[in-house]
Motif scaffolding. Structure first.
Motif, PDB file in Angstrom:
ATOM      1  N   GLY A   1     -39.128   6.264  -1.885  1.00 14.02           N
ATOM      2  CA  GLY A   1     -38.894   5.585  -0.611  1.00 14.02           C
ATOM      3  C   GLY A   1     -39.503   6.344   0.558  1.00 14.02           C
TER       4      GLY A   1
ATOM      5  N   PHE B   1     -27.151   8.819   1.709  1.00 16.31           N
ATOM      6  CA  PHE B   1     -26.710  10.197   1.984  1.00 16.31           C
ATOM      7  C   PHE B   1     -27.619  10.753   3.086  1.00 16.31           C
ATOM      8  CE2 PHE B   1     -25.863   9.456  -2.630  1.00 16.31           C
ATOM      9  CZ  PHE B   1     -24.475   9.402  -2.549  1.00 16.31           C
TER      10      PHE B   1
ATOM     11  N   SER C   1     -32.397  11.913  -7.815  1.00 19.39           N
ATOM     12  CA  SER C   1     -33.370  12.437  -8.782  1.00 19.39           C
ATOM     13  C   SER C   1     -34.437  13.329  -8.164  1.00 19.39           C
ATOM     14  CB  SER C   1     -34.087  11.262  -9.463  1.00 19.39           C
ATOM     15  OG  SER C   1     -33.167  10.398 -10.060  1.00 19.39           O
ATOM     16  N   SER C   2     -34.536  13.376  -6.839  1.00 19.98           N
ATOM     17  CA  SER C   2     -35.720  14.010  -6.227  1.00 19.98           C
ATOM     18  C   SER C   2     -35.469  15.391  -5.642  1.00 19.98           C
ATOM     19  CB  SER C   2     -36.266  13.098  -5.113  1.00 19.98           C
ATOM     20  OG  SER C   2     -36.641  11.844  -5.617  1.00 19.98           O
TER      21      SER C   2
ATOM     22  N   THR D   1     -26.127   5.743   5.631  1.00 20.25           N
ATOM     23  CA  THR D   1     -26.002   4.299   5.819  1.00 20.25           C
ATOM     24  C   THR D   1     -26.318   3.653   4.477  1.00 20.25           C
ATOM     25  OG1 THR D   1     -26.755   4.529   8.093  1.00 20.25           O
ATOM     26  CG2 THR D   1     -26.915   2.324   7.113  1.00 20.25           C
TER      27      THR D   1
ATOM     28  N   LEU E   1     -30.393  13.233 -12.128  1.00 16.58           N
ATOM     29  CA  LEU E   1     -30.342  11.967 -12.873  1.00 16.58           C
ATOM     30  C   LEU E   1     -31.746  11.464 -13.190  1.00 16.58           C
ATOM     31  CD1 LEU E   1     -27.638  10.087 -10.732  1.00 16.58           C
ATOM     32  CD2 LEU E   1     -27.302  11.105 -12.992  1.00 16.58           C
TER      33      LEU E   1
ATOM     34  N   SER F   1     -38.123   7.851 -14.571  1.00 16.59           N
ATOM     35  CA  SER F   1     -37.821   8.781 -15.668  1.00 16.59           C
ATOM     36  C   SER F   1     -38.005  10.245 -15.267  1.00 16.59           C
ATOM     37  CB  SER F   1     -38.664   8.424 -16.901  1.00 16.59           C
ATOM     38  OG  SER F   1     -40.020   8.718 -16.691  1.00 16.59           O
TER      39      SER F   1
ATOM     40  N   ARG G   1     -40.788  11.954 -15.175  1.00 14.37           N
ATOM     41  CA  ARG G   1     -42.142  12.362 -14.799  1.00 14.37           C
ATOM     42  C   ARG G   1     -42.667  11.643 -13.567  1.00 14.37           C
ATOM     43  NH1 ARG G   1     -45.311   8.417 -17.599  1.00 14.37           N
ATOM     44  NH2 ARG G   1     -44.045   7.401 -19.181  1.00 14.37           N
TER      45      ARG G   1
HETATM   46  C1  LIG Z   1     -34.120  17.481 -13.965  1.00 10.83           C
HETATM   47  C2  LIG Z   1     -35.315  16.658 -13.591  1.00 10.83           C
HETATM   48  C3  LIG Z   1     -36.580  17.193 -13.745  1.00 10.83           C
HETATM   49  C4  LIG Z   1     -37.709  16.444 -13.432  1.00 10.83           C
HETATM   50  N1  LIG Z   1     -38.937  17.013 -13.564  1.00 10.83           N
HETATM   51  C5  LIG Z   1     -40.033  16.324 -13.170  1.00 10.83           C
HETATM   52  C6  LIG Z   1     -41.302  16.961 -13.193  1.00 10.83           C
HETATM   53  O1  LIG Z   1     -41.421  18.138 -13.558  1.00 10.83           O
HETATM   54  N2  LIG Z   1     -42.378  16.241 -12.775  1.00 10.83           N
HETATM   55  C7  LIG Z   1     -42.280  14.946 -12.353  1.00 10.83           C
HETATM   56  O2  LIG Z   1     -43.302  14.352 -11.998  1.00 10.83           O
HETATM   57  N3  LIG Z   1     -41.069  14.319 -12.314  1.00 10.83           N
HETATM   58  C8  LIG Z   1     -39.960  14.975 -12.706  1.00 10.83           C
HETATM   59  N4  LIG Z   1     -38.726  14.388 -12.649  1.00 10.83           N
HETATM   60  C9  LIG Z   1     -38.631  12.959 -12.289  1.00 10.83           C
HETATM   61  C10 LIG Z   1     -38.615  12.701 -10.802  1.00 10.83           C
HETATM   62  O3  LIG Z   1     -37.924  13.714 -10.116  1.00 10.83           O
HETATM   63  C11 LIG Z   1     -37.998  11.318 -10.554  1.00 10.83           C
HETATM   64  O4  LIG Z   1     -38.705  10.360 -11.331  1.00 10.83           O
HETATM   65  C12 LIG Z   1     -38.091  10.922  -9.086  1.00 10.83           C
HETATM   66  O5  LIG Z   1     -37.524  11.922  -8.279  1.00 10.83           O
HETATM   67  C13 LIG Z   1     -37.391   9.580  -8.847  1.00 10.83           C
HETATM   68  O6  LIG Z   1     -37.371   9.334  -7.458  1.00 10.83           O
HETATM   69  P1  LIG Z   1     -36.702   8.035  -6.827  1.00 10.83           P
HETATM   70  O7  LIG Z   1     -37.090   8.032  -5.387  1.00 10.83           O
HETATM   71  O8  LIG Z   1     -37.019   6.842  -7.666  1.00 10.83           O
HETATM   72  O9  LIG Z   1     -35.120   8.251  -7.001  1.00 10.83           O
HETATM   73  P2  LIG Z   1     -34.099   9.101  -6.108  1.00 10.83           P
HETATM   74  O10 LIG Z   1     -34.644  10.426  -5.799  1.00 10.83           O
HETATM   75  O11 LIG Z   1     -32.772   9.072  -6.784  1.00 10.83           O
HETATM   76  O12 LIG Z   1     -34.025   8.294  -4.754  1.00 10.83           O
HETATM   77  C14 LIG Z   1     -33.312   7.088  -4.611  1.00 10.83           C
HETATM   78  C15 LIG Z   1     -32.637   7.144  -3.263  1.00 10.83           C
HETATM   79  O13 LIG Z   1     -32.081   5.889  -2.931  1.00 10.83           O
HETATM   80  C16 LIG Z   1     -30.856   6.111  -2.255  1.00 10.83           C
HETATM   81  N5  LIG Z   1     -30.063   4.885  -2.369  1.00 10.83           N
HETATM   82  C17 LIG Z   1     -29.700   4.275  -3.523  1.00 10.83           C
HETATM   83  N6  LIG Z   1     -28.995   3.154  -3.262  1.00 10.83           N
HETATM   84  C18 LIG Z   1     -28.920   3.054  -1.913  1.00 10.83           C
HETATM   85  C19 LIG Z   1     -28.311   2.114  -1.046  1.00 10.83           C
HETATM   86  N7  LIG Z   1     -27.646   1.049  -1.515  1.00 10.83           N
HETATM   87  N8  LIG Z   1     -28.402   2.311   0.284  1.00 10.83           N
HETATM   88  C20 LIG Z   1     -29.087   3.389   0.778  1.00 10.83           C
HETATM   89  N9  LIG Z   1     -29.682   4.321  -0.016  1.00 10.83           N
HETATM   90  C21 LIG Z   1     -29.606   4.150  -1.339  1.00 10.83           C
HETATM   91  C22 LIG Z   1     -30.269   7.285  -3.015  1.00 10.83           C
HETATM   92  O14 LIG Z   1     -29.249   7.938  -2.311  1.00 10.83           O
HETATM   93  C23 LIG Z   1     -31.493   8.147  -3.232  1.00 10.83           C
HETATM   94  O15 LIG Z   1     -31.709   9.048  -2.173  1.00 10.83           O
HETATM   95  C24 LIG Z   1     -37.576  15.114 -12.952  1.00 10.83           C
HETATM   96  C25 LIG Z   1     -36.300  14.578 -12.769  1.00 10.83           C
HETATM   97  C26 LIG Z   1     -35.177  15.339 -13.070  1.00 10.83           C
HETATM   98  C27 LIG Z   1     -33.824  14.730 -12.861  1.00 10.83           C
END
Ligand SMILES: Cc1cc2nc3c(=O)[nH]c(=O)nc-3n(C[C@H](O)[C@H](O)[C@H](O)COP(=O)(O)OP(=O)(O)OC[C@H]3O[C@@H](n4cnc5c(N)ncnc54)[C@H](O)[C@@H]3O)c2cc1C
Length: 385
Positions: free
Chosen positions: A16, A36, A44-45, A170, A317, A344, A346
């Motif tokens: 995002g 948050f 996850s980030s 929010t 997560l 996932s 990656r």
């Molecule tokens: C332990 C671990 C190790 C990893 N290692 C790697 C790596 O080495 N290399 C790599 O490329 N990737 C890696 N990853 C994967 C990568 O970190 C994730 O795929 C990525 O961070 C996902 O990002 P996201 O923005 O989709 O999710 P998130 O980071 O979870 O972001 C989603 C956001 O949406 C917000 N949100 C949700 N619902 C609402 C709502 N209703 N209203 C307002 N806000 C909301 C949440 O609070 C959150 O901040 C790893 C992940 C983990 C967990």
């Protein structure tokens, strides 16, 4: 009705924040909403490090990597904040293991150089590692570490510099298509309100399914799992320093990955993917102690001079699709709603490109997929039945 914003981005994880950054750079009026605070530790980030690498067993992803490195470098240059530390990468496993075979093939196809080291050659070059006979170590230079939380915060800050508004603490309660645009219901400290925009971008990570369930005629098979990483003290810190020690991924027995010393003095971070621990993203989390002995045993077998008891465990997560390919697309019936989820273990490295792809989709007509980062496998309709 849509005077306030062109795009409302829901969720300020890496996806995002990157979407808000590119949309705002493109001159769009952007509202980025986070339940948050930006940089929080519930999704996850967060954390100090994520692996970024050319080495992959799927040539379609390898092909994208030079442009992705370039985007991260550009963000560093624009913000003045260091985000990417190159380290080189070692990928170790049985000679006939599928990932290693596929990765070599992909690197050869694109003529990206790599080296193969045998179990006897490996200790001379990288004395930190041991592998059994019948294994190989593939070394590829284009590998490094992204400072994860710092990347997310920098993307959000740069989005604001380009005119975006960020609302933290929010929560989006619902997204509703309305009159060709969207109505987004929010709940925050000031109570509930509805904001309107031409488009919504749902990048809610582990909470994606909750927002999408009322909007899609079919459920997305997104599975949220608990994951953890652990820190281990090393006996000779100079051996595991950046410059001497690359990042490493063991592809078998068990599959685990790790970093040189990067975040905590004298300690390395190592992680092993946990399978089958499906969770509710809002449920309280505790470390899974039963997974640590397997990781400690793997470290004792393969890493030299590392104390096998962890000093600290951190939780995180994953949100996964069945074949681990991401979902990045327009809503099939309401193209003013964009969806990006299922990244996932990656997805982080791709984050800045996912943001670019979402901004490209936002700028083009429904049905048009003109972006250097688009792959047909990202289509949401693959889950329609
Ligand atoms: C332990 C671990 C190790 C990893 N290692 C790697 C790596 O080495 N290399 C790599 O490329 N990737 C890696 N990853 C994967 C990568 O970190 C994730 O795929 C990525 O961070 C996902 O990002 P996201 O923005 O989709 O999710 P998130 O980071 O979870 O972001 C989603 C956001 O949406 C917000 N949100 C949700 N619902 C609402 C709502 N209703 N209203 C307002 N806000 C909301 C949440 O609070 C959150 O901040 C790893 C992940 C983990 C967990």
């Amino acid at each position: 009705m849509y005077d306030s914003y062109d795009s409302i981005v829901i969720g300020a994880g890496v996806m995002g924040s990157a979407a808000a950054y590119h949309l705002a750079k493109d001159g769009r009026r952007v509202l980025l909403i986070e339940q948050f605070k930006v940089g929080h530790t519930h999704g996850s980030s967060h954390g100090g490090s994520r692996i970024i690498r050319y080495t992959h067993d799927d040539v379609a992803y390898v092909r994208l990597m030079p442009a992705i490195f370039e985007l991260w470098r550009r963000l560093e240059a624009e913000s003045g904040i260091p985000l990417l530390q190159m380290t080189g990468g070692l990928y170790l496993g049985p000679e006939d293991e599928a990932f290693l075979c596929g990765a070599q093939q992909a690197l050869q196809t694109l003529q990206y150089p790599y080296e193969s080291l045998s179990p006897t050659e490996l200790p001379a070059r990288f004395p930190q590692f041991r592998i059994p006979s019948g294994w190989l170590a593939l070394y590829q230079e284009q590998s490094g570490i992204l400072a994860a939380t710092r990347c997310v915060e920098t993307l959000a800050r740069q989005a604001v510099r380009c005119g975006a508004t960020v609302r933290e603490q929010t929560q989006v309660q619902a997204v509703r298509p309305e009159g060709g645009g969207v109505a987004v219901r929010l709940a925050g400290a000031g109570g509930e309100e509805t904001v309107y925009a031409a488009q919504a971008v749902i990048t809610a990570g582990p909470w994606t399914q909750r927002l999408l369930a009322p909007l899609l005629p079919y459920a997305l098979p997104l599975q949220v799992t608990h994951q953890q990483v652990a820190y281990f003290a090393v006996e000779q810190p100079d051996l595991y320093a950046v410059g001497r020690c690359p990042l490493y991924i063991f592809t078998a027995l068990p599959h685990f990955y790790g970093f040189p010393i990067f975040e905590r003095a004298g300690e390395i971070k190592v992680g092993m993917e946990l399978v089958g621990t499906v969770v509710d993203p809002d449920a309280p989390r505790t470390a899974m102690d039963t997974a640590i002995p397997e990781l400690s045993a793997a470290i004792e077998r393969t890493l030299v001079g590392v104390r096998p008891e962890p000093t600290r465990v951190e939780l995180c997560l994953y949100t996964e699709t069945p074949n681990h390919h991401f979902i990045i697309d327009r809503h099939p019936e309401h193209p003013q709603i964009l969806i990006a989820g299922g990244f996932s273990g990656r997805g982080f490295k791709f984050g800045i490109a996912v943001g670019r792809l979402l901004a490209d989709l936002a700028a083009s007509a429904p049905g048009v997929y003109e972006s250097e980062f688009w792959l047909p496998r990202f289509a949401v309709t693959r889950f329609a039945h």
